[in-house]
Every structure is written in structure tokens, then in C-alpha cells.
Write an enzyme that holds these catalytic residues in place. Sequence first.
Site, PDB file in Angstrom:
ATOM      1  N   LYS A 185      37.905  41.888  40.647  1.00  0.00           N
ATOM      2  CA  LYS A 185      37.715  41.006  41.806  1.00  0.00           C
ATOM      3  C   LYS A 185      36.251  40.578  41.918  1.00  0.00           C
ATOM      4  O   LYS A 185      35.936  39.384  42.031  1.00  0.00           O
ATOM      5  CB  LYS A 185      38.135  41.731  43.085  1.00  0.00           C
ATOM      6  CG  LYS A 185      37.705  41.035  44.373  1.00  0.00           C
ATOM      7  CD  LYS A 185      37.951  41.919  45.586  1.00  0.00           C
ATOM      8  CE  LYS A 185      37.351  41.318  46.841  1.00  0.00           C
ATOM      9  NZ  LYS A 185      37.998  40.044  47.235  1.00  0.00           N
TER      10      LYS A 185
ATOM     11  N   HIS B 249      43.365  28.078  50.514  1.00  0.00           N
ATOM     12  CA  HIS B 249      43.121  28.849  49.297  1.00  0.00           C
ATOM     13  C   HIS B 249      42.225  28.098  48.320  1.00  0.00           C
ATOM     14  O   HIS B 249      41.761  28.673  47.341  1.00  0.00           O
ATOM     15  CB  HIS B 249      44.445  29.209  48.626  1.00  0.00           C
ATOM     16  CG  HIS B 249      45.323  30.060  49.486  1.00  0.00           C
ATOM     17  ND1 HIS B 249      46.278  29.527  50.319  1.00  0.00           N
ATOM     18  CD2 HIS B 249      45.369  31.402  49.669  1.00  0.00           C
ATOM     19  CE1 HIS B 249      46.890  30.509  50.970  1.00  0.00           C
ATOM     20  NE2 HIS B 249      46.363  31.643  50.592  1.00  0.00           N
TER      21      HIS B 249
END
Length: 760
Positions: free
Chosen positions: A18, A694
Site C-alpha cells: 500500500k 475513487h
Amino acid sequence: MQTHILGYPRIGAKRELKFALEAYWNGLSGRETLSEIARELRHQNWQAQIDNQLGFITVNDFSLYDHVLDHSQLLGVIPERFQDGSSDAFDTYFRMARGRAPSGTDQRACAMTKWFDTNYHYLVPELSADQVFELNPGKLLTELREAKQLGHPVKPVLLGPITYLWLAKSCQADFDRLSLLPSLLRTYQLLFELLADEGVEWIQIDEPALVLELEADWVNAYTTAYQQLSNPRIKTLLTTYFGGLGSKLEQIAHLPVAGFHLDLTRSGNDYLKLASLLDQDQILSLGVIDGRNIWKSDLTQLSDQLQSLAGKLGERLWLSSACSLLHVPVDLEQEQALDAELKSWLCFARQKLAELNILASVLGGDPTDALDDNFLALKARRASTRIHQPAVKARLTSITPSDASRSSPYAERAPLQRERLNLPLYPTTTIGSFPQTSDIRQARSALRSGKLSAGEYEYVMKQQIKTCIESQQRYGLDMLVHGEAERNDMVEYFAEFLEGYAVSQYGWVQSYGSRCVKPPIIFGDVSRPEPITVGWSRYAQSLTDKPVKGMLTGPVTMLQWAFVRDDQPRATTCLQIALAIRDEVCDLEQAGIHAIQIDEPAIREGLPLLASEWQAYLDWATFAFRVSASGVKNDTQIHTHMCYSQFNDIMPAIADMDADVITIETSRSNMRLLEAFADFDYPNEIGPGVYDIHSPNLPAVADMVRLIELAEQQIPAERLWVNPDCGLKTRGWKEVSAALINMVAAAKTLRENRLLGKTA
């Protein structure tokens, strides 16, 4: 006895992937750094499998964003808008995923939706009637060669051709996706030959679509596909999971493959039927270890269940995870937040590898003390006094139908709500969360470490709430939110205050790309000891004359996005949660909050994969939502929010929830998802998301006006809201401010057009 897994978590034990991805996207590091971190994580994953004596290490389960997107790149399925030459393949991949990359022109990202009935999201392949497939095996071959250097047998995993077509969508007028199968199979044949040239013995080819209720042409396509893919140079393990084969079993059993994998945790007795149909040289891989939950397996029960079959099949019986371990956290050993008793009941991905090893040893006639340890841990869990609360069970038995019904229908509630809330046409709002800044995260960390007192933390959070309210008023929004600064996650936050839940420290699971969630653990009966959000909402409302929504997570989502106890029906657990949420809803109303949002983004993903089982689930899921929402007066407005979903087939259930306002994600579909609400004649109010949160791209006013005008073709303007398509916590304030200013401008344009008679 051969052991293997279908896949392993990609993100790293502490979310290393991540942080590497986000550093690359934000220009803080180069692709070489990202690639090196990814390589290290792959090697750690493979070494864990070797350390636990698995027969194969699984290759090509690792992904920088999503494995379905990987296969689109592998097969050359790149939508035309990304073929502008503005970026190379590396950044085109990220442009497809998120609309933007360090190089290349910004574009509308590919659609994203849930992976079967999980909370994992995949990028939907876009196919055209004249689709050309072109093999791009670089990633796969690179990882395969890396793995082979470890000197351990490797098993590459591929998404099967039928499932790939099933998961895809038509990017033109609808056409039969199966018409593309011949050319797709030729591409797979080339790939099989490449893998055989690399010395690969076994391929795991995933066909989870097989567990669905397929029409005959799709079922028959499996026969066509696997007859054509049969290759004497390589062995194919046809892999299914998330359910059983049902009536398709006998047809599938005769496919010319070297072996089959079944999810033992979800397929009933299919494994016995399939075992009886195997050829003498075919293997049967059984998914004995649950890849979707974190409880220890009952290894004694499994060894008893499989002993006879192991004797019959011998080395032709393989043991595996039921599905990829992508859906569970990486390593229980690093957990510090969980107490020793609870921890002794749990099993994360790395520990599941050990369970496979133990079970294989026992079935192979090699007894081990670990089996006794497993038995004692499960016995202790069943006997624990922490699990059962008599008061919760008693309250459940006293629920009546009136507890799940508002006192008047929507048509009577709506004018009362409009009068109280004083909202304009096309009211603007957001879904709830605002950016989780570094200051917020640092304050939360300081509270946990003791560097901030509870009082000091409350002051910091109130300052954040004040900033959020002032910003929304400056933007001109009509219904405000407090921004959820105090919340780490929409599920975990509430779990920390509810009895029967536990929260881990490193129990991260990938949702999509760099987005990770940390599902809480429901281990016992659920109740709410005291109010959770009332103080924050009351403070936010005191700062403005505009209505401020109370923000809660609904009972189905609190269930679906947690690791759920497996010792009672999920419906029972959900109803316990609903009562806890109901208490919070009523307390918010008493505190002067007259718009309350109870988010249920997970309600559709809870559907069983078999449509024949849907109604039973929808009955208890919608009942639980209504129980949570129905304790308020008619002039209190109940909102709910749902994420990317296909609503057509559950519209009666959504209407049955009886929320006054539902907000949904529709921007990526160009409002096509709204057609379901129009076809059903949905009676209540709707906020179709007008821009995609998003993506970092700034939504244009004209684009949002156009989307709402499209929505007006389906839903009367008087019942439309204007809002983003999801929460804003993952975006930065600069992006949020610009987007919401444009969104409010779009709503004003719509109102002006309405006055001038320019819209329907």
C-alpha cells in the site's frame, strides 16, 4: 500428501505494498522502488509456503492492483481510451485502475465491482464485439522465473477463460461475450505452450464462475474450452471456490483436466460425488482450510471426515485453502491488540499454512501434538463465558413486526421531513466522510500511545469537525456532515464500542489497489453499552443552522465487513447488531439530529451466490435494517448508502428497506445503474453519485449537470439529490474542495434551468 494454496495476501504483513504504491503515485519514489518492494513481498510469500512444507509455491497470485486487471493486461484487453501513447504499459495499468498515473493522460477509470460475494473489488474487463486478444506474458514469466530460482516446485495460477468472459462487460451495444471464446482460447493455448516451455508441470486455472447458476450455453462452453486447452505437455488443475457445482458436477467431472479443486467449506458433499467420478490418474484437491474467515479449523473433525477418502485416493488427494488467502490478514503472530484467550481461537494466512501441514501429517499417518493443541483451543472457545450475553438473547426474543416498521409510509413522511429540514430542489450533500489528514491520524496515534489525553484528543477532533462544517457551509452544501474525523474506519470504529466485537492491530485485508480494511472480529453476542456518536453529532449541529446528518454503519455491513462468529446463524448475529444500532439512532434523534444515515454498502454482496437462496437472506437482512431504522418519528429522515452494485435483481428488497433517501454509486456507469430504480418505479428519494471519488480527476460542472439530467429521465427531479458517489476520506482537501464547489455549482445550474424551463 500434496499441499498447496490458491493464493496468498499481497499487501504485506504491515501493508508495505500500500505505502509503496501510494509513494509511487504521489511522485515520492520511482517505479524501481515499487518493483523492488513488490519483489521482496513475493519472495516473503513464497518463503512462508516453503517454510510450512507446502508441495507447491503458488505464482502469479501477486498483483500491484488487481488480479483481474492483470489478466486484462496479460490478454491485451486495453480499452481504446488508454491506447493514446501517453504512457507505457506500467502506467497504463494504473490509468486503467484509477484514471491517473505518474505519466499519461487522465482518463475515466475502468469500472470496479465486487468479486463474487466478497468485499474485494475487481476491475471489470471491457470487451468489444471485434475484440483482439494479444498475449503479453512479461509479468507472469518474470515472477515464474523468480520463483523457480528458489528450487521449489511452482504452480502458476491463471483466471480461466470462461470466468474472465463472465466477469467482463460489453463496452459497445450488448453482444454475446461467448462469441469471443474461440479467439480467447487461442491466446490461452499460446500461454500454455509458453509455460510448458518454462518447465511448468501444473497450472492452477481458476473458474469460480462454475459455482454460479449458469445458463446452458455457459456451462457447455466449459466443455468446449477445456477440450481445446488440453495439452499433453502440461497438467491443469481446474479450480472452483465459493460454492459447489450442483447439477453441473457430472458434466464438469468429465472435462479433460488433470485434477479438480473444490471448496470443501462451501460445497457440501460434492467432493464425494466428484471423487467417485475421477479417472485413475486424476487428482482431487480439497479446500479444507477456510480462506474467508479467521477461526481455527477443526482439524480433528477434518481428519475424521477425510480419513476414508485419503485411504482411497492416496497421493491423488491434495489439501489446500478453500480459496485464495487474499481475504484474510497475513500473520497472527505480530498481533499485540488481541488478548491471549481470543488469539488462541484465531488463524491468519500464515497460520493457515501450518494448519495444512498438520492435517496432511495426520492424514498421512504421522500423529502430531499440534492436533491436540488445536482440539483444546476449540474446546476452550466453546466453553468460554465471554461469548454469551443472556440479556441480548432475551431482547432478541421480544422483537415484534412493529419494531421493523416506521409508523407511516414514505408518502406521508416526506412532506413532514421537507418542512423540518427546509431543503431546496436538488439538495446537495456528501456521503459522510471527509479527508483523513495526517494531523488526524497523528492525533489518533498519539491517543493510543498515551501522548494525548482523552480530553486533548476530543479538543483536536472538535477543531477538525469545526473546520469541516465551516468548509461545507462555504461550499454551499445543503445538508452537512461532521466529517467523521474521529473514525478510523466505518466498521472498526463502531466495533470498538460494541460488546462482542474485538479489533486487531495488523489484521489488514486488501479491498482494492492500495485500499485496505481491517475487519473487526465478532466473537460473541453484540450489544451497545453506551452512546457512540451522539456527542460528536450534537457538537457539529451546534455549529450550523443547516441540518447535519448523523452517520452510522448499518447492521448488514457491520456483519459483512467483519470476521463473523461461526457458532450461530449469521441472521441472529445481524439482528443483535441491528438492536445496537437502533439504540444509537434513537439517541441521535433525542439529541436533535433529524437526518440520520445508516450505511449499507454491503447489503448486495451478502447475497448467496445461488439465486434460489437469495430470498431467505434478503428477508432477514432487510428486516434487520428496518429494526435499526424504525424507532424514530416520521419527520426524521433516514438515509442509506450503497456502493458499486447491480441493483436490478434486488429492487423489491431495497424498496422494502424503506429508507427515505438512498445514495448510490452511479458515476462510472454513466447513470446506467439508475435504470433499475426507474424500471422498478422506486418510490423514495435517490442520490445518484455525480462524480467518482475513487479517481483523483476533478469533475467538471457540465459533466455533473449532464449526469443529473440523465438521471431525470429516470427519476422525478423532486426526488433527486446531488452528491458524490462515496465517502471522501481517501481524497485530499484540495481535491475535495474543488470537486464540491463544482458539485454545488452544478446543482445551482440545475435549479436555474428548472426555473427557466430548460429541463423536464
